[in-house]
Design a protein around this motif. Sequence first.
Motif: not given
Length: 200
Positions: A73-84, A87-90, A161-163
Amino acid sequence: MIQGAEAIVDRSEFLGRKALVKTRPGKSYRLPEIDAHIRNIRTRNEARIMRDARNAGVRTPCIYDIDLKECSITMEYIEGRSIKDVLDEEPERADEICVKIGEAVAKLHSAKVCHGDLTTSNMILEDDQVCLIDFSMGCANAELEDIGVDLRLLERAFSSAHVGLEDSFGKLMETYYSHVSDPKAVKRKLTDIKNRCRYT
Ligand SMILES: Nc1ncnc2c1ncn2[C@@H]1O[C@H](COP(=O)(O)OP(=O)(O)OP(=O)(O)O)[C@@H](O)[C@H]1O
Ligand SMILES: [Mg+2]
């Protein structure tokens, strides 16, 4: 190139736009004809569920092309960071982001679409919007049972993942319940599933 559980993803371009190609490679342990059939069905399923989710108003990558021979499947590339990662960083942004996740999942489920692998690694924060990716385990015409399992998986993925973000997860569920038509039935189902897991 990133090799995931089953798929290979590659950055590319499609008519001048940033794209991502997700390919399901063959498995040598399966009979070739069966392997081709399974990969073909999964590729079609993923594209169809992504389209259904998008029609339900959930942000998902646009599909540019499907190649059933290559099972890609060729799809749109989404710019951004994973929510994982976000949430870890901020972690201070957790409440705000969890409300958005709750809204997105409620829209999805209200259209009887299940994601099948709701983890924060399968969500990208694009500007301030939640984009859901990786619908390979998803289903359409979801029953209450599928919806309950989807939420249970999200809850488990979140708690492992998010204690420390339990309160934010509570906000996610609160938002979810305030956006679905029969929150009581979903709550009952979720309790059922939890009890089932506890006693079997
Ligand atoms: N449209 C997209 N835009 C940007 N990044 C993406 C996109 N799709 C996938 N990715 C990145 O590639 C990773 C792997 O993709 P994806 O989650 O769809 O596959 P997977 O988990 O390997 O596969 P599967 O669960 O189908 O076997 C994602 O975690 C994400 O980082
Ligand atoms: Mg994934």
